[in-house]
Design an enzyme around this catalytic site. Sequence first.
Site, short mmCIF file in Angstrom:
data_model
loop_
_atom_site.label_atom_id
_atom_site.label_comp_id
_atom_site.label_asym_id
_atom_site.label_seq_id
_atom_site.Cartn_x
_atom_site.Cartn_y
_atom_site.Cartn_z
N TYR A 110 39.49 31.29 84.94
CA TYR A 110 38.62 31.28 86.12
C TYR A 110 38.62 29.89 86.75
O TYR A 110 38.62 28.87 86.04
CB TYR A 110 37.17 31.60 85.72
CG TYR A 110 36.83 33.06 85.53
CD1 TYR A 110 37.65 34.09 85.96
CD2 TYR A 110 35.61 33.41 84.92
CE1 TYR A 110 37.30 35.41 85.77
CE2 TYR A 110 35.26 34.73 84.72
CZ TYR A 110 36.11 35.74 85.15
OH TYR A 110 35.75 37.05 84.97
N ARG B 233 39.88 40.29 77.77
CA ARG B 233 39.31 41.53 78.36
C ARG B 233 39.19 42.63 77.32
O ARG B 233 38.34 43.52 77.45
CB ARG B 233 40.18 42.00 79.52
CG ARG B 233 40.29 40.99 80.66
CD ARG B 233 38.93 40.65 81.24
NE ARG B 233 39.03 39.67 82.33
CZ ARG B 233 37.97 39.15 82.93
NH1 ARG B 233 36.74 39.48 82.56
NH2 ARG B 233 38.14 38.27 83.90
N GLU C 12 27.16 45.80 83.74
CA GLU C 12 28.32 45.43 82.93
C GLU C 12 28.52 46.53 81.89
O GLU C 12 27.56 47.03 81.30
CB GLU C 12 28.08 44.07 82.26
CG GLU C 12 29.28 43.57 81.48
CD GLU C 12 29.11 42.12 81.03
OE1 GLU C 12 28.96 41.24 81.91
OE2 GLU C 12 29.11 41.89 79.81
C1 3EB Z 1 33.21 38.52 83.58
O1 3EB Z 1 34.15 39.31 83.58
C2 3EB Z 1 31.86 39.08 83.37
O2 3EB Z 1 31.36 35.00 78.57
O3 3EB Z 1 31.81 36.15 76.79
C3 3EB Z 1 32.00 39.57 80.40
C4 3EB Z 1 32.37 39.58 79.05
C5 3EB Z 1 31.49 38.42 80.95
C6 3EB Z 1 32.24 38.43 78.27
C7 3EB Z 1 31.62 36.05 78.01
C8 3EB Z 1 31.35 37.28 80.15
C9 3EB Z 1 31.72 37.28 78.83
O4 3EB Z 1 33.35 37.30 83.77
C10 3EB Z 1 31.05 38.37 82.37
#
Ligand code: 3EB
Length: 338
Positions: A206, A219, A326
Site C-alpha cells: 500500500y 489476502r 469486512e
Molecule cells: C484492507 O484490505 C482492509 O491489518 O491485518 C484486512 C485484513 C484489513 C487484515 C490487517 C487489515 C488487515 O486493507 C483491512
Amino acid sequence: MNLTLLTAEKIDLQHLLAGAAGCVLGASRIGLPLADSEAGWPVQSISAPLLGKSDSCLQEIWRLDALCQSGTFEEINYRRAGPLLFGVIELDEAGFGDAAVPLQAATEAAYRQIFRLLDREGVPHLWRTWNYLAGINRESHGLERYRQFNIGRQEAFIACQRMATGNVPAACAIGLAGGPLSIAFMAGAQAAVAVENPRQISAYNYPAAYGPRSPTFSRAALVYLPGQEIFFISGTASIVGHQTVCPGDAAGQARESLANVAAVLEAANKLSRGSAYHLEKLSYRVYIRHAADYPAIREVLLARLGAAADVVYLQADICRADLLVEIEAMASQPLGSC
Ligand code: 3EB
C-alpha cells in the site's frame, strides 16, 4: 491430521468437555464473554455484539483429531499438537504507558513474544492472525491507532527475521469498543502459501498515504497439513487497487467485498492441492460497522451465498474510517496423503 472449526450452536459443549477436551486446540468467543472462562485451552474473547442472533454469545472451537498440549509462554496461552500451534495473547496498553506510542509498543511486544514462542517450539511459520484493538480509527500521538498498530507489527516481523512482504500471514485487524490488544494466531512447522488478490494491490505494498508502515498480511493463506488443506481468507473489504470503493454505501461495499473474496478464492483454487473451493461453502465472519446496515448487508450475502451459508455477523469497526463492512472466511478439505 484433521482440524475442524465447530460453532457452539452445532455442538453439545458438555459432551465435548467430557469426552474430547484434550483435542481442542483453542477457541474464540464472540459476544459477551462466558462466565466459565477457565476453558483449559486458549480462548480469544471478542467482545462485540452479535447481529441477527437470539443468543448474545457464540463460541467457535478448533477441534483436532489428536491430543493437544497446553502451555504458557510469557503472556501467551497456547496449545499445540504436532506441527501446529494456536495461541492467544492479550496485552493491556496501560502496561506500555512509558512508551512514546503505547499501542505501537504493545503490538511490537506481542508479536515479538509470538515469534519467540514459535522459534522455541519449532513451529516458526505464522499462518493466520486475528487482531482486535480498542478504538482502531481513533487518532492519538498524531496518528490513527490502526497505523500505530501497523508500525509495531512490521517492526516485530523485521526484528524477528520474518519477511514483511511476500509470504506473510493471512489476518484481520478489527476495532472493538474497548478491551486489551488481543491477538490470536495459528502457526505451523511448514510455511503456508500466501495468496494475493489480482483486484487489489498487496496490502504490504500500500502507498504511504495509508500510513508510514504498510500492513503485514496476505489476502489469504493455504496450509497443507498431512491429509488436510486449510484455507484462510483474510479480512476482505471494499477496496480495489488500494482505494476504498462505494464509500457511504453499505450494500455496495458488501458486494465489492464479496467480489474480492471470489477473486481470492479463484486465485487460491489454482494453488489448491485438492478440489476447488466454492463461495457458498465457506465459513464466514462478517464485521459490520453500523448495526443499522445489517439488513442491507445480509441481503447481499443471502443473494450471493444462499440461505444455507455459514455466516456469523457482528458489529465492529473496520480499519479504515470509510469502510463499513469486512468479510473473512475459512474452509478446509481432506487431502489424499502423499
Ligand atoms: C484492507 O484490505 C482492509 O491489518 O491485518 C484486512 C485484513 C484489513 C487484515 C490487517 C487489515 C488487515 O486493507 C483491512
